[in-house]
Design a protein around this motif. Sequence first.
Motif, PDB file in Angstrom:
ATOM      1  N   LEU A 245     -50.552 -10.529  -6.286  1.00  0.00           N
ATOM      2  CA  LEU A 245     -49.758 -11.399  -7.177  1.00  0.00           C
ATOM      3  C   LEU A 245     -50.525 -11.967  -8.144  1.00  0.00           C
ATOM      4  CD1 LEU A 245     -46.775 -12.205  -7.989  1.00  0.00           C
ATOM      5  CD2 LEU A 245     -47.163 -14.050  -6.389  1.00  0.00           C
TER       6      LEU A 245
ATOM      7  N   TYR B 179     -50.851 -11.749 -12.186  1.00  0.00           N
ATOM      8  CA  TYR B 179     -50.678 -12.950 -13.009  1.00  0.00           C
ATOM      9  C   TYR B 179     -51.954 -13.159 -14.218  1.00  0.00           C
ATOM     10  CZ  TYR B 179     -46.960 -15.393 -10.372  1.00  0.00           C
ATOM     11  OH  TYR B 179     -45.834 -15.661  -9.859  1.00  0.00           O
TER      12      TYR B 179
ATOM     13  N   LYS C 181     -50.538 -10.501   0.062  1.00  0.00           N
ATOM     14  CA  LYS C 181     -49.585 -10.499  -1.251  1.00  0.00           C
ATOM     15  C   LYS C 181     -50.003 -11.505  -2.184  1.00  0.00           C
ATOM     16  CE  LYS C 181     -45.588  -9.557   1.941  1.00  0.00           C
ATOM     17  NZ  LYS C 181     -44.262 -10.224   2.822  1.00  0.00           N
ATOM     18  N   LYS C 182     -50.349 -12.525  -2.083  1.00  0.00           N
ATOM     19  CA  LYS C 182     -50.877 -13.600  -2.986  1.00  0.00           C
ATOM     20  C   LYS C 182     -52.023 -13.019  -3.787  1.00  0.00           C
ATOM     21  CE  LYS C 182     -49.613 -17.978  -0.850  1.00  0.00           C
ATOM     22  NZ  LYS C 182     -50.248 -19.374  -0.529  1.00  0.00           N
TER      23      LYS C 182
END
Length: 365
Positions: free
Chosen positions: A192, A196, A188-189
């Motif tokens: 994400l 970003y 997930k990071k």
Amino acid sequence: MSVIGGEISVIEKWSPVMAIVGANIAVGSVNALVKKALDGGVNHMVIGAYRNVISAIILAPLAYFLERKTRPKITLRLMIDHFISGLLGASLSQFFYMLGLLYTSATVSGAFLSMLPAITFTLSLMLRLESIRSLKTKPGMLKVMGTFICIGGAMLLTLYKGPQIANFHSHPEALHHHNNNNDQDKAKKWILGCIYAIMGTTFLSLWMLFQGTLNIKYPCKYTSICLMSIFASFQCALLSMYKKRDAQDWVIEDRFVILVIAYAGIVGQAMTTVATSWSIKKVGAVFASTFGPVILISATLFDFLILHTPLYLGSIIGSVAAIMGLYVFLWGKNKEIEVHATLCPPIQNEDKNNNNNSDGSRLSV
């Protein structure tokens, strides 16, 4: 004399190339070092604020001594423009880009940064700064094709991490023990972080479009970049409070982090900006942008060989696809320039004749 003259011409020919390559290598190394500092828990916008303060301190003397005789008067409108320039090009771009760097790697973030020309082209179409009719020409189709390949590379980087192919610190025992929840959280990071990084690069593209008009209004680049850095340092300080308001974040005791901030401010912000601006002035923005993948190569080598960060298959495939798309886009851009050059030969010849004439002949024209 002819040998000396030949040496001078070679230096003049290659010095812009060496400057832009050196600047991109520096940016890649800065990204890798900042990633290491962020992994230590440092507030990323504290790094951004200090970085811009150092940049302003370095550029202020250059702006004063080199542009004091040619500097136009600063008006309220120009101050607002430089505030917007700092917000787009330094504050918001660093806010999102360094978040992406925190959640991914210097290699992945560098890949998104190398897509800058294609993203700028897409934004110029959306903002109607680029003619829609030009898309029907061969250069236009090449630019669109290159943009789509870049987007495909970005999606591959975001959605496919792939197996780890190399890591200096891999231990066989550690590879067999995984926590499923931890793996899902990392995935997930990763996604994400890619989002970003795209947002950070998009704000940088918006800054380039905005800076194009600002350069016409205010051509003194050292003063302009210095003002941008001053505004950005305050903006980054405000953005640093998004997570927590702790004065201790600004007290940095780790020597490595201090060196990273100093290096990022002096080399990664001030010197590279000056070198890039000078190279663009000498060889043009399109030619200078072709060296964007040097950032990706530098970040990858620095990250892997010196900081011992693992490499993943998805990062390599996605990065290669992004670079291929970039060069297809630049191929179309180069074709477009050639078409414009063939359509306007009389103007070029007239300008050349005017440059060779004396001052008296210019007055008669």
